[in-house]
Scaffold this motif. Structure first.
Motif, PDB file in Angstrom:
ATOM      1  N   ASP A  33      -2.481  21.022  -8.802  1.00 44.92           N
ATOM      2  CA  ASP A  33      -2.389  22.376  -9.372  1.00 44.92           C
ATOM      3  C   ASP A  33      -3.575  23.229  -8.937  1.00 44.92           C
ATOM      4  O   ASP A  33      -3.425  24.391  -8.592  1.00 44.92           O
ATOM      5  N   LEU A  34      -4.743  22.622  -8.981  1.00 43.95           N
ATOM      6  CA  LEU A  34      -5.971  23.336  -8.673  1.00 43.95           C
ATOM      7  C   LEU A  34      -6.117  23.631  -7.185  1.00 43.95           C
ATOM      8  O   LEU A  34      -6.807  24.557  -6.790  1.00 43.95           O
ATOM      9  N   GLY A  35      -5.420  22.865  -6.372  1.00 39.50           N
ATOM     10  CA  GLY A  35      -5.483  23.082  -4.929  1.00 39.50           C
ATOM     11  C   GLY A  35      -6.633  22.367  -4.262  1.00 39.50           C
ATOM     12  O   GLY A  35      -6.921  22.610  -3.086  1.00 39.50           O
ATOM     13  N   ILE A  36      -7.288  21.460  -4.990  1.00 36.91           N
ATOM     14  CA  ILE A  36      -8.392  20.724  -4.364  1.00 36.91           C
ATOM     15  C   ILE A  36      -7.916  19.448  -3.681  1.00 36.91           C
ATOM     16  O   ILE A  36      -8.648  18.866  -2.899  1.00 36.91           O
ATOM     17  N   LEU A  37      -6.677  19.022  -3.976  1.00 38.29           N
ATOM     18  CA  LEU A  37      -6.082  17.917  -3.230  1.00 38.29           C
ATOM     19  C   LEU A  37      -5.576  18.501  -1.915  1.00 38.29           C
ATOM     20  O   LEU A  37      -4.551  19.160  -1.853  1.00 38.29           O
ATOM     21  N   ARG A  38      -6.340  18.318  -0.881  1.00 41.57           N
ATOM     22  CA  ARG A  38      -6.057  18.979   0.398  1.00 41.57           C
ATOM     23  C   ARG A  38      -5.035  18.230   1.242  1.00 41.57           C
ATOM     24  O   ARG A  38      -4.202  18.839   1.897  1.00 41.57           O
ATOM     25  N   ASP A  39      -5.138  16.907   1.265  1.00 40.08           N
ATOM     26  CA  ASP A  39      -4.275  16.162   2.167  1.00 40.08           C
ATOM     27  C   ASP A  39      -4.233  14.697   1.759  1.00 40.08           C
ATOM     28  O   ASP A  39      -5.205  14.166   1.208  1.00 40.08           O
ATOM     29  N   VAL A  40      -3.107  14.072   2.016  1.00 38.23           N
ATOM     30  CA  VAL A  40      -2.955  12.623   1.887  1.00 38.23           C
ATOM     31  C   VAL A  40      -2.307  12.151   3.179  1.00 38.23           C
ATOM     32  O   VAL A  40      -1.206  12.584   3.516  1.00 38.23           O
ATOM     33  N   ARG A  41      -3.019  11.308   3.888  1.00 41.78           N
ATOM     34  CA  ARG A  41      -2.503  10.771   5.153  1.00 41.78           C
ATOM     35  C   ARG A  41      -2.508   9.249   5.072  1.00 41.78           C
ATOM     36  O   ARG A  41      -3.426   8.656   4.496  1.00 41.78           O
ATOM     37  N   VAL A  42      -1.492   8.664   5.662  1.00 43.78           N
ATOM     38  CA  VAL A  42      -1.390   7.205   5.721  1.00 43.78           C
ATOM     39  C   VAL A  42      -1.118   6.822   7.162  1.00 43.78           C
ATOM     40  O   VAL A  42      -0.207   7.361   7.803  1.00 43.78           O
ATOM     41  N   HIS A  43      -1.927   5.914   7.675  1.00 50.09           N
ATOM     42  CA  HIS A  43      -1.742   5.435   9.039  1.00 50.09           C
ATOM     43  C   HIS A  43      -2.007   3.937   9.054  1.00 50.09           C
ATOM     44  O   HIS A  43      -3.107   3.489   8.673  1.00 50.09           O
ATOM     45  N   ASN A  44      -0.994   3.184   9.469  1.00 54.80           N
ATOM     46  CA  ASN A  44      -1.094   1.720   9.520  1.00 54.80           C
ATOM     47  C   ASN A  44      -1.541   1.124   8.186  1.00 54.80           C
ATOM     48  O   ASN A  44      -2.373   0.220   8.141  1.00 54.80           O
ATOM     49  N   GLY A  45      -1.016   1.680   7.100  1.00 51.84           N
ATOM     50  CA  GLY A  45      -1.306   1.142   5.779  1.00 51.84           C
ATOM     51  C   GLY A  45      -2.630   1.574   5.175  1.00 51.84           C
ATOM     52  O   GLY A  45      -2.978   1.154   4.075  1.00 51.84           O
ATOM     53  N   VAL A  46      -3.390   2.395   5.882  1.00 51.58           N
ATOM     54  CA  VAL A  46      -4.671   2.898   5.371  1.00 51.58           C
ATOM     55  C   VAL A  46      -4.466   4.320   4.859  1.00 51.58           C
ATOM     56  O   VAL A  46      -3.934   5.172   5.569  1.00 51.58           O
ATOM     57  N   VAL A  47      -4.909   4.553   3.623  1.00 52.11           N
ATOM     58  CA  VAL A  47      -4.726   5.843   2.963  1.00 52.11           C
ATOM     59  C   VAL A  47      -6.018   6.650   3.049  1.00 52.11           C
ATOM     60  O   VAL A  47      -7.093   6.145   2.726  1.00 52.11           O
ATOM     61  N   ASP A  48      -5.879   7.896   3.472  1.00 56.12           N
ATOM     62  CA  ASP A  48      -6.998   8.844   3.465  1.00 56.12           C
ATOM     63  C   ASP A  48      -6.621  10.012   2.570  1.00 56.12           C
ATOM     64  O   ASP A  48      -5.651  10.726   2.857  1.00 56.12           O
ATOM     65  N   VAL A  49      -7.373  10.204   1.496  1.00 55.30           N
ATOM     66  CA  VAL A  49      -7.181  11.319   0.576  1.00 55.30           C
ATOM     67  C   VAL A  49      -8.317  12.293   0.823  1.00 55.30           C
ATOM     68  O   VAL A  49      -9.489  11.901   0.809  1.00 55.30           O
ATOM     69  N   ARG A  74      -5.009   1.388  -9.840  1.00 55.83           N
ATOM     70  CA  ARG A  74      -3.995   1.063 -10.861  1.00 55.83           C
ATOM     71  C   ARG A  74      -2.592   0.993 -10.266  1.00 55.83           C
ATOM     72  O   ARG A  74      -1.739   0.273 -10.765  1.00 55.83           O
ATOM     73  N   ALA A  75      -2.356   1.758  -9.228  1.00 54.04           N
ATOM     74  CA  ALA A  75      -1.048   1.745  -8.565  1.00 54.04           C
ATOM     75  C   ALA A  75      -0.932   0.600  -7.560  1.00 54.04           C
ATOM     76  O   ALA A  75       0.080   0.478  -6.874  1.00 54.04           O
ATOM     77  N   GLY A  76      -1.974  -0.223  -7.468  1.00 51.10           N
ATOM     78  CA  GLY A  76      -1.948  -1.359  -6.556  1.00 51.10           C
ATOM     79  C   GLY A  76      -2.254  -1.003  -5.116  1.00 51.10           C
ATOM     80  O   GLY A  76      -1.980  -1.783  -4.211  1.00 51.10           O
ATOM     81  N   ILE A  77      -2.819   0.166  -4.920  1.00 51.55           N
ATOM     82  CA  ILE A  77      -3.165   0.626  -3.574  1.00 51.55           C
ATOM     83  C   ILE A  77      -4.632   0.279  -3.346  1.00 51.55           C
ATOM     84  O   ILE A  77      -5.510   0.727  -4.081  1.00 51.55           O
ATOM     85  N   GLU A  78      -4.876  -0.552  -2.330  1.00 56.65           N
ATOM     86  CA  GLU A  78      -6.218  -1.087  -2.148  1.00 56.65           C
ATOM     87  C   GLU A  78      -6.964  -0.533  -0.944  1.00 56.65           C
ATOM     88  O   GLU A  78      -8.183  -0.436  -0.957  1.00 56.65           O
ATOM     89  N   ASN A  79      -6.253  -0.189   0.094  1.00 54.63           N
ATOM     90  CA  ASN A  79      -6.905   0.205   1.336  1.00 54.63           C
ATOM     91  C   ASN A  79      -6.904   1.732   1.447  1.00 54.63           C
ATOM     92  O   ASN A  79      -5.988   2.321   2.007  1.00 54.63           O
TER      93      ASN A  79
END
Length: 166
Positions: A33-49, A74-79
Motif C-alpha cells: 500500500d505504501l509503495g515501499i515494496l519495490r520489487d520481488v524477483r526470483v531466480h533459480n529459487g533465490v528470492v530478492d525483495v 514463516r512461509a517456509g521460504i529460506e533462500n
C-alpha cells in the motif's frame, strides 16, 4: 530442479507472505500500500525483495526488514535477500489508492495531489479526516513521525496528521 514455473510459484508465495507486512508507524498500511515494496524477483529459487524507504533516514526500515524476513521464514521460504535501494527516491505518488483510503479511515489526511516539492511555497488545501472541512491550518511541519505534519481543523478543532508529500 528449479524451472521458470517453480520460480513463478515461489514468487506468488512470497507476495502472499508479504501481504500482511505493515508499516510499524502506520499499521493500517501494508508495505505494498505504501509503495515501499519495490520489487520481488526470483531466480533459480533465490528470492530478492527490494524495498525503498519513504526517506533515507526512516527509522522504521530496520523493523520492516525484520518483518519481511519473519514473514518469509514463516512461509517456509529460506533462500532470500532483502535489499534496500534509495534510487529512485520514494514519492507519495507510489501510495496505492487503497493506501490513501486506509490513511483517511485511520484519521491521517493522505497527501494531496500537486502539493509536493514543486509547490513548496504555495498553499496546500488539506481536508480534515474527521469532518471533511478544508478550513484547516498547519501547526507544525513535523508530526508524530517525520513523514507526517501536524494540522488542526478550524471547524471541528481536532488535530490530525497529514501525510507529507515527498
Amino acid at each position: 530442479m528449479v524451472t521458470p514455473q517453480t520460480d513463478a510459484l515461489l514468487r506468488t508465495r512470497v507476495l502472499h507472505a508479504l501481504d500482511d507486512v505493515t508499516d510499524p508507524e502506520i499499521p493500517v498500511l501494508t508495505i505494498a500500500d505504501l509503495g515501499i515494496l519495490r520489487d520481488v524477483r526470483v531466480h533459480n529459487g533465490v528470492v530478492d525483495v527490494t524495498i525503498t524507504p519513504t526517506y533515507s533516514g526512516c527509522p522504521a526500515m530496520n523493523m520492516i526488514t525484520l518483518d519481511i524476513e519473519t514473514a518469509l521464514a514463516r512461509a517456509g521460504i529460506e533462500n532470500f535477500h532483502v535489499n534496500t535501494t534509495l534510487s529512485p527516491a520514494w514519492t507519495t505518488a507510489w501510495l496505492s489508492e487503497a493506501g490513501r483510503q486506509k490513511l483517511l479511515a485511520y484519521g491521517i489526511a493522505p497527501p494531496q495531489e500537486g502539493s509536493g516539492r514543486g509547490s513548496l511555497f504555495g498553499t496546500v488545501e488539506v481536508a480534515c479526516p474527521q469532518c471533511g472541512s478544508t478550513d484547516t491550518s498547519r501547526l507544525a511541519e513535523f508530526g508524530s513521525t517525520s513523514c507526517k505534519a501536524l494540522w488542526r481543523c478550524n471547524t471541528c478543532r481536532e488535530p490530525f496528521d497529514y501525510f507529507r508529500c515527498h
